[in-house]
Design a protein around this motif. Structure first.
Motif, PDB file in Angstrom:
ATOM      1  N   ARG A  50       0.656  -1.266  -0.135  1.00  0.00           N
ATOM      2  CA  ARG A  50      -0.189  -0.032   0.038  1.00  0.00           C
ATOM      3  C   ARG A  50       0.543   1.193  -0.025  1.00  0.00           C
ATOM      4  NH1 ARG A  50      -5.734   1.040  -0.130  1.00  0.00           N
ATOM      5  NH2 ARG A  50      -6.167   2.582   1.484  1.00  0.00           N
ATOM      6  N   MET A  51       0.447   1.825  -0.849  1.00  0.00           N
ATOM      7  CA  MET A  51       1.449   3.525  -1.264  1.00  0.00           C
ATOM      8  C   MET A  51       0.942   4.620  -1.037  1.00  0.00           C
ATOM      9  SD  MET A  51       3.671   1.541  -4.261  1.00  0.00           S
ATOM     10  CE  MET A  51       5.248   3.203  -3.892  1.00  0.00           C
ATOM     11  N   ARG A  52       1.856   5.437  -0.492  1.00  0.00           N
ATOM     12  CA  ARG A  52       1.373   7.044  -0.306  1.00  0.00           C
ATOM     13  C   ARG A  52       0.981   7.598  -1.401  1.00  0.00           C
ATOM     14  NH1 ARG A  52       2.501  11.631   4.534  1.00  0.00           N
ATOM     15  NH2 ARG A  52       0.555  12.571   3.793  1.00  0.00           N
ATOM     16  N   PHE A  53      -0.172   8.252  -2.220  1.00  0.00           N
ATOM     17  CA  PHE A  53       0.464   9.122  -3.797  1.00  0.00           C
ATOM     18  C   PHE A  53      -0.610  10.272  -3.286  1.00  0.00           C
ATOM     19  CE2 PHE A  53      -0.139   4.801  -4.955  1.00  0.00           C
ATOM     20  CZ  PHE A  53       0.783   4.835  -5.259  1.00  0.00           C
ATOM     21  N   LYS A  54       0.889  11.712  -3.961  1.00  0.00           N
ATOM     22  CA  LYS A  54       0.544  12.736  -3.830  1.00  0.00           C
ATOM     23  C   LYS A  54      -0.552  13.371  -4.827  1.00  0.00           C
ATOM     24  CE  LYS A  54       2.082  17.244  -3.024  1.00  0.00           C
ATOM     25  NZ  LYS A  54       2.936  19.050  -2.962  1.00  0.00           N
ATOM     26  N   TYR A  59      -3.169  13.996   0.265  1.00  0.00           N
ATOM     27  CA  TYR A  59      -2.774  12.502  -0.875  1.00  0.00           C
ATOM     28  C   TYR A  59      -3.751  11.537  -0.528  1.00  0.00           C
ATOM     29  CZ  TYR A  59       2.391  15.345   0.458  1.00  0.00           C
ATOM     30  OH  TYR A  59       2.904  15.586   0.667  1.00  0.00           O
ATOM     31  N   VAL A  60      -3.083  10.393  -0.973  1.00  0.00           N
ATOM     32  CA  VAL A  60      -4.590   9.398  -0.621  1.00  0.00           C
ATOM     33  C   VAL A  60      -3.552   8.352  -1.052  1.00  0.00           C
ATOM     34  CG1 VAL A  60      -6.551  10.744  -2.179  1.00  0.00           C
ATOM     35  CG2 VAL A  60      -3.959   9.077  -3.372  1.00  0.00           C
ATOM     36  N   GLU A  61      -4.426   6.872  -0.612  1.00  0.00           N
ATOM     37  CA  GLU A  61      -3.175   5.414  -0.293  1.00  0.00           C
ATOM     38  C   GLU A  61      -4.243   4.516  -1.606  1.00  0.00           C
ATOM     39  OE1 GLU A  61      -2.580   4.177   3.618  1.00  0.00           O
ATOM     40  OE2 GLU A  61      -1.568   5.738   4.112  1.00  0.00           O
ATOM     41  N   HIS A  62      -3.059   3.898  -1.810  1.00  0.00           N
ATOM     42  CA  HIS A  62      -3.607   2.954  -3.140  1.00  0.00           C
ATOM     43  C   HIS A  62      -3.460   1.082  -2.551  1.00  0.00           C
ATOM     44  CE1 HIS A  62      -7.216   5.399  -5.271  1.00  0.00           C
ATOM     45  NE2 HIS A  62      -6.517   5.755  -4.880  1.00  0.00           N
TER      46      HIS A  62
END
Length: 118
Positions: A50-54, A59-62
């Motif tokens: 699971r990674m965090r993206f700007k 920020y969102v996690e997917h």
């Protein structure tokens, strides 16, 4: 830069006999490929991280994983983001590099690129 439409097949690298054909876009400003999680789950592809993206001013996690893609007759395994049901399927530049493809701006299509061994 504009978007290029692409038809691709998605498969589970652990069970490549079943594929799903999809229409998506190539976005040269997107790093990762985004495929709807319902498609990935139907093929038995599970998240490996699971990674965090700007994104979208925050920020969102997917979930992320690996999926097999077939584009222009070539089969490769690429990192993918598990997208939401309403997300457009997006082929990002990481997948393009793995496939050795680039966008032909004049024709609005994909073409093979010159690969560098550096």
């Amino acid at each position: 830069m504009g978007f290029v439409k692409v038809r691709a097949s998605i498969f589970n690298p652990a069970a490549p006999e079943k594929t799903v054909e999809v229409d998506g876009i190539v976005d040269t400003e997107a790093i990762f490929t985004v495929i709807r999680k319902d498609i990935l789950e139907s093929l038995g592809i599970k998240p490996i991280d699971r990674m965090r993206f700007k994104a979208f001013g925050g920020y969102v996690e997917h979930d992320v994983g690996e999926a097999g893609l077939v584009i222009m007759g070539k089969k490769r395994v690429v990192p993918v983001i598990f997208g939401e049901t309403e997300d457009t399927i997006v082929i990002g530049v990481t997948a393009l590099e793995i496939f050795g493809l680039e966008v032909d701006l004049v024709r609005g299509t994909l073409k093979e690129t010159e690969l560098l061994l550096l």
